[in-house]
Design a protein around this motif. Structure first.
Motif, mmCIF file in Angstrom:
data_model
loop_
_atom_site.group_PDB
_atom_site.id
_atom_site.type_symbol
_atom_site.label_atom_id
_atom_site.label_comp_id
_atom_site.label_asym_id
_atom_site.label_seq_id
_atom_site.Cartn_x
_atom_site.Cartn_y
_atom_site.Cartn_z
ATOM 1 N N ALA A 1 0.824 -1.207 0.000
ATOM 2 C CA ALA A 1 0.000 0.000 0.000
ATOM 3 C C ALA A 1 0.858 1.257 0.000
ATOM 4 O O ALA A 1 0.595 2.208 -0.753
ATOM 5 C CB ALA A 1 -0.932 -0.006 1.207
ATOM 6 N N GLY A 2 1.888 1.269 0.846
ATOM 7 C CA GLY A 2 2.768 2.432 0.884
ATOM 8 C C GLY A 2 3.461 2.658 -0.443
ATOM 9 O O GLY A 2 3.562 3.799 -0.919
ATOM 10 N N GLY A 3 3.935 1.577 -1.071
ATOM 11 C CA GLY A 3 4.611 1.720 -2.349
ATOM 12 C C GLY A 3 3.684 2.210 -3.439
ATOM 13 O O GLY A 3 4.055 3.061 -4.256
ATOM 14 N N VAL A 4 2.453 1.695 -3.481
ATOM 15 C CA VAL A 4 1.491 2.106 -4.509
ATOM 16 C C VAL A 4 1.143 3.582 -4.370
ATOM 17 O O VAL A 4 1.156 4.340 -5.351
ATOM 18 C CB VAL A 4 0.226 1.241 -4.425
ATOM 19 N N PHE B 1 8.489 -2.340 6.000
ATOM 20 C CA PHE B 1 7.660 -1.494 5.143
ATOM 21 C C PHE B 1 8.517 -0.765 4.107
ATOM 22 O O PHE B 1 8.136 -0.651 2.937
ATOM 23 C CB PHE B 1 6.892 -0.480 5.988
ATOM 24 N N LEU B 2 9.675 -0.263 4.550
ATOM 25 C CA LEU B 2 10.559 0.456 3.630
ATOM 26 C C LEU B 2 11.045 -0.460 2.518
ATOM 27 O O LEU B 2 11.088 -0.068 1.349
ATOM 28 C CB LEU B 2 11.747 1.031 4.403
ATOM 29 N N ALA B 3 11.408 -1.696 2.868
ATOM 30 C CA ALA B 3 11.935 -2.625 1.876
ATOM 31 C C ALA B 3 10.915 -2.903 0.769
ATOM 32 O O ALA B 3 11.249 -2.866 -0.423
ATOM 33 C CB ALA B 3 12.353 -3.925 2.554
ATOM 34 N N THR B 4 9.663 -3.167 1.156
ATOM 35 C CA THR B 4 8.644 -3.474 0.156
ATOM 36 C C THR B 4 8.211 -2.236 -0.619
ATOM 37 O O THR B 4 8.129 -2.252 -1.852
ATOM 38 C CB THR B 4 7.417 -4.114 0.823
ATOM 39 N N SER B 5 7.923 -1.165 0.081
ATOM 40 C CA SER B 5 7.441 0.046 -0.594
ATOM 41 C C SER B 5 8.519 0.641 -1.495
ATOM 42 O O SER B 5 8.216 1.121 -2.596
ATOM 43 C CB SER B 5 6.973 1.076 0.432
ATOM 44 N N ALA B 6 9.781 0.616 -1.063
ATOM 45 C CA ALA B 6 10.858 1.143 -1.899
ATOM 46 C C ALA B 6 11.007 0.315 -3.167
ATOM 47 O O ALA B 6 11.299 0.849 -4.245
ATOM 48 C CB ALA B 6 12.169 1.158 -1.118
ATOM 49 N N LEU B 7 10.814 -1.015 -3.043
ATOM 50 C CA LEU B 7 10.908 -1.866 -4.227
ATOM 51 C C LEU B 7 9.833 -1.492 -5.238
ATOM 52 O O LEU B 7 10.116 -1.380 -6.444
ATOM 53 C CB LEU B 7 10.761 -3.325 -3.816
ATOM 54 N N VAL C 1 17.999 -1.929 -2.827
ATOM 55 C CA VAL C 1 17.649 -2.171 -4.232
ATOM 56 C C VAL C 1 16.537 -1.226 -4.671
ATOM 57 O O VAL C 1 16.611 -0.615 -5.750
ATOM 58 C CB VAL C 1 17.219 -3.640 -4.424
ATOM 59 N N GLY C 2 15.502 -1.085 -3.848
ATOM 60 C CA GLY C 2 14.408 -0.187 -4.198
ATOM 61 C C GLY C 2 14.853 1.260 -4.303
ATOM 62 O O GLY C 2 14.466 1.982 -5.234
#
Length: 347
Positions: free
Chosen positions: A173-176, A229-235, A316-317
């Motif tokens: 959700a954060g990444g989107v 959260f940072l890892a997924t949203s940044a990706l 990576v993100g």
């Protein structure tokens, strides 16, 4: 108004059939991804410590090799204290202490399935000792000791298991939101950092302050959740910077349909077939759940791997966000004028 030709009508019906087929395929894929780990779960090479007289250790090892081939990976340790320490460091899921008063050590906080496997092992050990003692001599009873138990606020570990999916959805959700609403490299990175801090703190307030699911230091738990959260949203933001909006879908599918089912939130990685359990720990959901479980119940455990995995995905993100042409300088320069327009303000 022009009449619909047979060709265009056929194409419309073809698109409708294609859409239904695609939707059915997606549903099947989702069901298979989420059901497969539960349907195939069985322990293999579950790390277990064993200590006691050499002859007794050899006997138990031989018995388990015959009755439960491949189920346990036995490691001999010096004594009971060493076995307890190995459990608390998450090197093993339990231990067998042999001698005059045989005992099976377990850790219900590690996971429900591993705890059940150790309980069954205690029953099997009792049966084996009874067979060895014969009818004339009563077999010693096997004591089961939980050296790393769950919190009274989450006695079945259901809450800890349930935290995995919100962590996945929160990261997506954060990444989107950031990928769709924030323009410019600097602003995207700042938004990612702020989201990680705020979401980590608020989620910890719910999981630990409200429901008392998480244990230990609230600050450490908030930092761990924020990093997840940072890892997924940044990706997702990074992939969208490189691929455009299609990158959001790629990141979401990778996290939700690939990484989440093999995260081992409900069972140890050793319960998944083949190397999938180990692979799952190299993705964000698996590393995040492992990190939170250690912070809550295993303070002596080594945190290096989950921290390294989460940090690597975050890096990576961020790197993709920096190099992606979808967030290049031209877009950065155009963003302020766009944001000042009446249309943007209305939106």
């Amino acid at each position: 108004m022009p009449a619909t030709t047979p060709i265009s009508d056929a194409r419309a019906w073809g698109r409708a059939a294609g859409a239904a087929t695609l939707a059915a395929f997606v549903v099947t894929l989702v069901v298979a991804a989420f059901v497969w780990p539960a349907a195939t779960t069985t322990p293999h090479d579950l790390p277990v410590a064993v200590t006691g007289p050499a002859a007794a250790v050899d006997g138990v090892t031989a018995t388990l090799a015959d009755s439960a081939p491949g189920r346990f990976d036995l490691t001999t340790v010096a004594d009971r204290d060493a076995a307890v320490e190995a459990i608390r460091q998450r090197d093993v899921y339990g231990a067998v202490v042999l001698g005059a008063d045989p005992e099976v050590l377990t850790a219900s906080a590690a996971s429900g399935p591993s705890h059940q496997a150790m309980t069954r092992l205690a029953d099997e050990l009792g049966t084996a000792l009874a067979a060895q003692s014969g009818a004339a001599t009563p077999a010693p009873s096997v004591t089961v000791t939980d050296v790393a138990g769950l919190s009274a606020d989450d006695p079945q570990g259901i809450g800890m298991t349930a935290t995995a999916f919100p962590l996945v959805i929160g990261g997506i959700a954060g990444g989107v939101v950031i990928a769709l609403l924030v323009t410019g490299r600097a602003r995207r990175l700042a938004s990612l950092g702020l989201y990680a801090v705020l979401a980590g703190a608020s989620t910890t307030a719910v999981l630990q302050g409200w429901f008392a699911i998480l244990q230990g230091s609230a600050l450490e738990n908030a930092a761990a959740i924020g990093l997840a959260f940072l890892a997924t949203s940044a990706l997702l933001v990074g992939l969208s910077s490189v691929l455009g909006r299609a990158g959001i879908g790629v990141g979401a599918l990778l996290t939700l349909l690939v990484a989440n089912p093999i995260a081992s939130a409900a069972q140890p990685p050793e319960f998944l077939p083949g190397a999938w359990g180990e692979i799952g720990q190299l993705f964000v959901p698996g590393a995040a759940v492992s990190l939170l479980r250690s912070l809550s119940y295993f303070p002596d455990a080594d945190l290096a791997q989950p921290l390294l995995v989460l940090s690597a995905w975050a890096v990576v993100g961020i790197a993709l966000t920096l190099v992606g042409r979808r967030g290049d300088a031209a877009r950065d320069a155009a963003a302020p004028a766009e944001e000042q327009s009446p249309a943007y303000a209305a939106a």
